[in-house]
Design an enzyme around this catalytic site. Structure first.
Site, mmCIF file in Angstrom:
data_model
loop_
_atom_site.group_PDB
_atom_site.id
_atom_site.type_symbol
_atom_site.label_atom_id
_atom_site.label_comp_id
_atom_site.label_asym_id
_atom_site.label_seq_id
_atom_site.Cartn_x
_atom_site.Cartn_y
_atom_site.Cartn_z
ATOM 1 N N HIS A 190 25.119 -75.513 9.745
ATOM 2 C CA HIS A 190 25.451 -74.082 9.700
ATOM 3 C C HIS A 190 25.740 -73.569 8.291
ATOM 4 C CE1 HIS A 190 25.093 -73.948 13.916
ATOM 5 N NE2 HIS A 190 26.348 -74.156 14.281
ATOM 6 N N HIS A 236 26.754 -66.654 16.611
ATOM 7 C CA HIS A 236 27.387 -67.809 17.249
ATOM 8 C C HIS A 236 28.530 -67.405 18.174
ATOM 9 C CE1 HIS A 236 28.842 -71.987 17.587
ATOM 10 N NE2 HIS A 236 27.687 -72.346 17.035
ATOM 11 N N GLU A 274 22.122 -69.160 21.018
ATOM 12 C CA GLU A 274 21.823 -68.943 19.611
ATOM 13 C C GLU A 274 20.313 -68.808 19.401
ATOM 14 O OE1 GLU A 274 23.795 -72.016 17.227
ATOM 15 O OE2 GLU A 274 24.885 -72.539 19.054
#
Length: 345
Positions: A96, A167, A305
């Site tokens: 991420h 997210h 996502e």
């Protein structure tokens, strides 16, 4: 406050009773309130109670992810004959965006109206190891069709790899103490990406048929989570990507459906992205789960996502995540809501 900068909270509303609260810190969706089957406004995303909780959050609750969502194996990729070493913040992988990804930045406010908000962040060359000065804008818009539209735009001055996503952990029941195990999930995909022991895709797609990852028809999530399938047990549940398209295109398509019998709220997810990654808060409530996320039970929410695939820079067969100078990255995701009274609990 973060580095003497003020963190602001913005409110968006439509005329149908939907209210979204968004922070300029991490472009976070703090709450998303939707009318349920009784007409009562229900918050359908997990959120923290205090600003301090967001500053210490390690689990990306509600945030925009970048520069690269999901994992990059060995935290590196080769581009134009040069190998770039990224931050390795998740064992040997870059997860991420690294240690301080876009979820830890204060974004600049570009525009704010009653039903929309546009935020911008400029990621400097070599931030977390990624090449190029990258400018990204994220726009949230509440429509009168009960949609939350999320538009991403980005440009770079050097070749780089990008992968953005939202997210949020959805729980359509609106109950912080209830899990999503009784939700019904549908994923409009015939193939998924099996993972290795580092939760990185092995590099090939497999059919969902005869596996617990088959959500072609709606099924209660608990059925999959209880499976003893080896892939399901790698991360104590679903933490996998599903194939929507094999090539990049601007076509918007239906990716997933989610329904809570308790609230009657149904949500459809549309995207221009080639994949959707599903994660069910598998580690919430576990002993190694830190900070305030321990207040949530295991499987407290589900992340839908929309994104490119993990480790794409190292897999030429995946849709490309390469962004070049002079190109414009554009992506759209829509979460669409309705309520259905099934008279069930």
């Amino acid at each position: 406050m973060q580095n003497q900068k003020r963190i602001s909270l913005f409110t968006l509303k439509n005329n149908q009773g939907i209210i979204a609260e968004i922070l300029d810190y991490g472009a976070i969706i703090k709450s998303l309130k939707v009318p349920d089957k009784t007409g009562e406004t229900t918050n359908v995303v997990l959120g923290y109670q205090t600003p301090e909780d967001y500053l210490t959050d390690q689990y990306y609750i509600g945030s925009v992810i970048g520069r690269y969502a999901n994992r990059i194996s060995n935290g590196s990729f080769e581009l134009e004959g040069k190998r770039f070493q990224l931050s390795r913040n998740n064992d040997q992988t870059c997860l991420h965006g690294g240690f301080n990804g876009f979820n830890k930045k204060i974004w600049e406010t570009i525009n704010h109206t009653a039903n929309s908000l546009t935020l911008q962040y400029v990621s400097q060359d070599m931030e977390e190891g990624f090449p190029g000065n990258l400018t990204i804008m994220v726009s949230y818009t509440l429509t009168e069709k009960n949609e939350l539209k999320i538009d991403y735009q980005a440009v770079t001055d050097l070749p780089t790899h990008v992968n953005f996503t939202q997210h949020s952990y959805f729980n359509l029941s609106g109950r912080r103490d209830k899990t999503i195990e009784n939700h019904f999930l549908q994923i409009f995909s015939n193939q998924y990406l099996p993972n290795n022991e580092q939760s990185v895709p092995k590099g090939h797609f497999e059919s969902v048929q005869q596996t617990p990852f088959s959500f072609i028809e709606p099924q209660q999530i608990s059925e999959a989570l209880q499976s003893t399938d080896a892939q399901m047990r790698l991360d104590l549940g679903i933490n996998h990507s599903f194939l929507l398209k094999t090539k990049n295109s601007p076509d918007l398509q239906l990716a997933a459906g989610l329904f809570s019998p308790a609230s009657g709220i149904a949500m459809k997810t549309y995207t221009t992205e080639p994949g959707i990654h599903v994660y069910c808060a598998n580690y919430f409530g576990k002993e190694n789960w830190k900070m305030t996320a321990s207040n949530f039970p295991q499987y407290a929410g589900i992340c839908l996502e929309t994104q490119h695939f993990a480790d794409s820079p190292n897999h030429s067969t995946f849709p490309s995540t390469l962004l070049l100078p002079g190109e414009f990255f554009n992506s759209r995701t829509i979460y669409s809501f309705e309520n259905i009274d099934q008279n069930t609990e």
